[in-house]
Design a protein around this motif. Structure first.
Motif, PDB file in Angstrom:
ATOM      1  N   UNK A 149     -13.451  83.417  42.491  1.00 45.40           N
ATOM      2  CA  UNK A 149     -12.649  83.165  41.300  1.00 45.40           C
ATOM      3  C   UNK A 149     -12.502  84.357  40.382  1.00 45.40           C
ATOM      4  N   UNK A 150     -12.695  85.575  40.916  1.00 43.65           N
ATOM      5  CA  UNK A 150     -12.720  86.753  40.043  1.00 43.65           C
ATOM      6  C   UNK A 150     -11.353  87.141  39.487  1.00 43.65           C
ATOM      7  N   UNK A 151     -10.283  86.683  40.121  1.00 47.98           N
ATOM      8  CA  UNK A 151      -8.953  87.046  39.640  1.00 47.98           C
ATOM      9  C   UNK A 151      -8.341  85.945  38.780  1.00 47.98           C
ATOM     10  N   UNK A 152      -9.004  84.806  38.674  1.00 50.41           N
ATOM     11  CA  UNK A 152      -8.407  83.662  37.995  1.00 50.41           C
ATOM     12  C   UNK A 152      -7.379  83.012  38.901  1.00 50.41           C
ATOM     13  N   UNK A 153      -6.346  82.442  38.290  1.00 52.79           N
ATOM     14  CA  UNK A 153      -5.251  81.861  39.074  1.00 52.79           C
ATOM     15  C   UNK A 153      -4.349  82.989  39.561  1.00 52.79           C
ATOM     16  N   UNK A 154      -4.161  83.085  40.863  1.00 51.33           N
ATOM     17  CA  UNK A 154      -3.300  84.145  41.397  1.00 51.33           C
ATOM     18  C   UNK A 154      -1.840  83.797  41.120  1.00 51.33           C
ATOM     19  N   UNK A 155      -1.137  84.771  40.565  1.00 53.17           N
ATOM     20  CA  UNK A 155       0.275  84.607  40.270  1.00 53.17           C
ATOM     21  C   UNK A 155       1.148  85.280  41.334  1.00 53.17           C
ATOM     22  N   UNK A 156       0.764  86.497  41.725  1.00 53.35           N
ATOM     23  CA  UNK A 156       1.596  87.213  42.702  1.00 53.35           C
ATOM     24  C   UNK A 156       0.727  88.011  43.664  1.00 53.35           C
ATOM     25  N   UNK A 157       1.101  87.931  44.926  1.00 49.74           N
ATOM     26  CA  UNK A 157       0.422  88.658  45.999  1.00 49.74           C
ATOM     27  C   UNK A 157       1.428  89.638  46.600  1.00 49.74           C
ATOM     28  N   UNK A 158       1.135  90.926  46.476  1.00 48.62           N
ATOM     29  CA  UNK A 158       1.977  91.954  47.090  1.00 48.62           C
ATOM     30  C   UNK A 158       1.229  92.559  48.270  1.00 48.62           C
ATOM     31  N   UNK A 159       1.895  92.618  49.390  1.00 51.41           N
ATOM     32  CA  UNK A 159       1.281  93.147  50.609  1.00 51.41           C
ATOM     33  C   UNK A 159       2.279  94.075  51.289  1.00 51.41           C
ATOM     34  N   UNK A 160       1.806  95.270  51.615  1.00 51.42           N
ATOM     35  CA  UNK A 160       2.682  96.264  52.246  1.00 51.42           C
ATOM     36  C   UNK A 160       2.067  96.765  53.547  1.00 51.42           C
TER      37      UNK A 160
END
Length: 365
Positions: A149-160
């Motif tokens: 839970x270190x990031x809280x609620x994830x809003x956006x995931x960017x993957x390249x």
């Protein structure tokens, strides 16, 4: 077919000894307790000699038919041949009573993947898909952060998954023939979509932009996919062979903190160099660790390059865990590490992305 007895490794037949077979599958199979690389299938004399040199004692078959003629001497088939052969070879293996591991993409369509899954269930056989990037170092580290839970609620995931390859290499992966199932959408896209679904659950909407940038190219070499997940997370996924300056491998933004990670997992490079799993496998230097944090005051913020956040130790990558799980599934009735139905869900997204890019629409799943 035998199912293996205590102390007797399962005999593996590997179809294909190109990049996938020689660099990924063969070394991982050969170093997994409970598995033994019995036979390599390749018609190429140079690759046959390469296989004999790299795996002394291995048997060679020139064709899959030659392998299947002695199906009763094998316990598992691994399919690392060109994409268009995956479905027919997996079908033959399952009908011969052999469990199968298939490299990604398992099929050209989600419907074909589900048909294979149904056949495997009907025969009571393991059918697993080699989605090795679930065992990348950055993916494992991100999963740990999410679980804590270190990031809280994830809003956006960017993957390249980006590369700089301005010159064509040739071969079926760059063919424009739809039967070859080439192009980056189905190649690297299979990885980034699978990772997004594994982390954040099913997608409900898909939007994509897909381009053919390089002179003489016949299929996509620069593609962007945007997913809306049922969980509310948005994933922005990039795959490219035309990226002169690479972006972060991951940038994950949440309500409490973000995680930014540059650089590719080191396992592929190690395997290409001939190294094998052992002590220190999959580790990377501290200089490559990602960073976690909110990066400064609310009015501004910092990037990882200017000191934002704290260094986050990268967990070791662990491709060997995939085949260890396959061995447990066959010998101890453990869970399938990657099911064909999971792969079918990713193919639903890839098919929707292709339609979105072609028609300029957002596709609802």
């Amino acid at each position: 077919m035998t199912t293996g007895t205590s102390g007797t490794p399962l005999r593996v037949g590997l179809i294909g000894y190109g990049l996938a077979g020689s660099v990924f599958h063969a070394p991982l199979i050969a170093t997994t307790e409970g598995l033994a690389l019995d036979t390599v299938v390749t018609s190429n004399p140079e690759r046959q000699e390469q296989a004999r040199t790299e795996h002394p004692g291995v048997r060679i078959a020139a064709t899959p038919d030659e392998l299947f003629e002695r199906a009763d001497e094998l316990d598992l088939i691994v399919i690392a041949s060109p994409n268009k052969t995956h479905v027919p070879l997996a079908t033959t293996a399952l009908k011969a009573g052999l469990p199968a591991v298939v490299d990604k993409p398992v099929a050209g369509t989600a419907a074909e993947a589900r048909e294979l899954a149904a056949l495997a269930d009907e025969r009571g056989l393991l059918l697993s898909v080699f989605q090795n990037r679930r065992w990348d170092n950055d993916f494992l580290t991100l999963r740990k952060l999410l679980d804590a839970g270190e990031l809280g609620d994830v809003w956006r995931f960017e993957s390249r998954f980006e590369r700089w390859r301005p010159q064509l290499k040739g071969g079926w992966r760059e063919s424009g023939d739809p039967a070859e199932i080439g192009g980056l959408l189905y190649d690297l896209g299979s990885h980034v979509v699978d990772q997004a679904l594994a982390l954040f659950g099913p997608a409900t909407q898909v939007y994509a932009e897909s381009d053919v940038r390089r002179a003489g190219a016949e299929t996509d070499d620069d593609t962007f996919i945007a997913l809306t997940h049922a969980s509310g997370v948005r994933s922005h996924l990039y795959v490219s062979a035309t990226t002169a300056q690479l972006g972060p491998r991951f940038r994950v933004l949440g309500s409490q903190a973000g995680y930014v990670k540059y650089g590719l997992d080191p396992q592929e490079a190690a395997l290409r160099e001939g190294r094998r799993p052992g002590a220190g496998w999959g580790t990377e230097p501290e200089s490559l660790w990602g960073r976690v944090g909110a990066g400064g005051p609310p009015s501004g913020g910092e990037s990882p390059l200017t000191g934002g956040g704290r260094p986050e130790p990268t967990l070791p990558g662990d491709y060997p865990a995939y085949y260890a799980a396959v061995a447990r599934a066959l010998l101890e009735d453990g869970p399938n590490p990657v099911t064909a139905l999971e792969a079918a869900a990713a193919l639903d997204v890839l098919e929707a992305a292709r339609r979105s890019a072609r028609d300029g629409v957002t596709v609802t799943l």
